[in-house]
Design a protein around this motif. Structure first.
Motif, PDB file in Angstrom:
ATOM      1  N   VAL A 159       0.914  -1.094   0.101  1.00  0.00           N
ATOM      2  CA  VAL A 159      -0.017   0.158   0.007  1.00  0.00           C
ATOM      3  C   VAL A 159       0.743   1.240  -0.071  1.00  0.00           C
ATOM      4  O   VAL A 159       1.833   1.385   0.690  1.00  0.00           O
ATOM      5  N   LYS A 160       0.482   2.115  -0.754  1.00  0.00           N
ATOM      6  CA  LYS A 160       1.194   3.477  -0.776  1.00  0.00           C
ATOM      7  C   LYS A 160       1.262   4.233   0.415  1.00  0.00           C
ATOM      8  O   LYS A 160       0.048   4.181   1.199  1.00  0.00           O
ATOM      9  N   GLU A 161       2.372   5.022   0.898  1.00  0.00           N
ATOM     10  CA  GLU A 161       2.650   5.331   2.385  1.00  0.00           C
ATOM     11  C   GLU A 161       1.152   6.141   2.799  1.00  0.00           C
ATOM     12  O   GLU A 161       0.715   5.980   3.911  1.00  0.00           O
ATOM     13  N   GLU A 162       0.859   7.073   2.047  1.00  0.00           N
ATOM     14  CA  GLU A 162      -0.286   7.852   2.440  1.00  0.00           C
ATOM     15  C   GLU A 162      -1.710   7.251   2.621  1.00  0.00           C
ATOM     16  O   GLU A 162      -2.625   7.863   3.305  1.00  0.00           O
ATOM     17  N   PHE A 163      -1.808   6.202   2.157  1.00  0.00           N
ATOM     18  CA  PHE A 163      -3.139   5.481   2.324  1.00  0.00           C
ATOM     19  C   PHE A 163      -3.033   4.160   3.336  1.00  0.00           C
ATOM     20  O   PHE A 163      -3.798   3.273   3.630  1.00  0.00           O
ATOM     21  N   ARG A 164      -1.881   4.082   3.981  1.00  0.00           N
ATOM     22  CA  ARG A 164      -1.490   2.985   4.810  1.00  0.00           C
ATOM     23  C   ARG A 164      -2.695   3.029   5.887  1.00  0.00           C
ATOM     24  O   ARG A 164      -2.836   4.012   6.567  1.00  0.00           O
TER      25      ARG A 164
END
Ligand code: PMP
Length: 367
Positions: A291-296
């Motif tokens: 998962v991309k960092e800002e949506f973790r």
């Protein structure tokens, strides 16, 4: 207690030890009644008090105003996937609702809703559920009856870290896997729901918090027990409620209050998640979080070992060794494979530290 293992399950999940001990202590005799909560009349004063206290604590914890009704229902998240369209599609003549699909659970909610009205898919179909497209790309219908989203996708591990803007259209949220993991402003929502078996207690009770002006629009074919109006009018007791699950939820709410409330849960959860993601990010690609960092998500961390596609034998070795060391339920959901670490409120900091040390040792021994 020494026989208990560390349970990183996605749900049903770990309950605070103090909650289980309190339940154990009065299993045979609840508050001097001489019977178990399971044997109490749901209409009697003792159970009424349990229900009343759970509602009071929930209102306190999230500052829920009186124009929001709190319901303790049955049928789980899946039950609400049907109840919501049956109750709310009729808010507008077009009987159309917007669904923001960011993972398996919101996809399931949308396909159930198709039985009861028109569903507008706000996003184009995503190939992988590893990010949440920016709101500027969303196709919201200004005449929708409501907008539905799932703010924590338990399987894929994506989480909304903001509340979507819907320009006055009632916002409906599936918070099954992150309810009370942090404070949130209920007044931004028309309806919030959550099954209890992750952050709130044991399976069997489903919490629904609904704004009162959205009640009374049910489809005529909506079963009486699933009509929010029926349940509001009968204080969640149109039929026999899931008494024991409500009782356990009450104990969990008391535990959250005693431990500082929703903000304290958030602070603790942030510490837990930081230590796990640091271990992943500093592993030189040995551990991969897709998962991309800002949506973790702060609750569920899907993980691969040995690259994006994962190395099956290393992952199996990790699970076997973790199990030997007293850590269970770290296997990813069967639809995505790999591993998944769930860190609900009940998971303690020292349990996370134990896991993180194991991850570091495992990397050193196997890379
Ligand atoms: N929504 C979410 C986000 C979930 O994680 C789950 C269960 N894992 C559900 C809905 C479905 O809940 P239930 O099994 O209670 O129907």
């Amino acid at each position: 207690n020494s026989k208990r293992v560390i349970n990183f399950a996605a749900g049903p999940a770990k309950l605070p030890a103090g909650v289980l001990e309190a339940a154990q202590k009065e299993l045979l005799d609840h508050a001097g009644t001489g019977v178990s909560v399971m044997e109490l009349s749901h209409r009697g004063a003792d159970f009424t008090k349990i229900l009343h206290n759970a509602e009071r604590d929930l209102r306190d914890l999230l500052s829920i105003p009186s124009n929001y009704k709190i319901l303790f229902l049955q049928g789980g998240g899946n039950g609400q996937f049907a109840s919501i369209p049956m109750n709310l599609m009729g808010l507008r003549d077009a009987h159309s609702a917007d669904y923001i699909v960011t993972g398996c659970w919101s996809a399931k909610a949308a396909s159930e809703a198709e039985k009861y009205g028109k569903v507008n898919y706000v996003l184009p179909k995503l190939h992988k559920y590893t990010e949440i497209p920016h709101p500027s790309t969303w196709n919201l219908n200004p005449n929708a009856s409501y907008v539905h989203y799932c703010c924590n996708e338990t399987i894929h591990g994506t989480e909304f870290h903001y509340i979507p803007e819907t320009n006055g259209i009632p916002l409906v949220c599936d918070m099954s896997s992150n309810f009370l993991s942090r404070p949130f402003d209920i007044t931004k929502y028309g309806l919030v729901y959550a099954g209890a078996q992750k952050n709130l207690g044991c399976a069997g009770v489903t919490l629904v918090i609904v704004r009162e002006d959205l009640i009374g629009f049910a489809n005529p074919l909506c079963p009486t027990t699933m009509d929010y109006r029926t349940q509001v009018n009968s204080n969640s007791m149109y039929n026999t409620p899931p008494c024991y699950s409500i009782y356990i939820m009450g104990l969990v709410l008391e535990w959250i209050k005693k431990n500082g409330g929703a903000k304290a849960m958030e602070d603790r959860n942030n510490l837990k998640i930081l230590s796990v993601y640091e271990t992943i990010d500093n592993s030189d690609g040995f551990y991969v979080a897709p998962v991309k960092e800002e949506f973790r998500s702060r609750m569920n961390i899907p993980l691969r070992i040995g690259g994006m596609e994962g190395n099956d034998s290393l992952e199996k070795k990790f699970l076997d060794q973790a199990h030997q060391m007293g850590m269970i339920q770290l296997k990813g959901h069967r639809s995505v494979g790999g591993l998944r670490i769930s860190l609900y409120n009940a998971i303690e900091l020292d349990e996370v530290e134990y896991l993180v040390q194991f991850m570091k040792d495992f990397q050193q021994a196997n890379q």
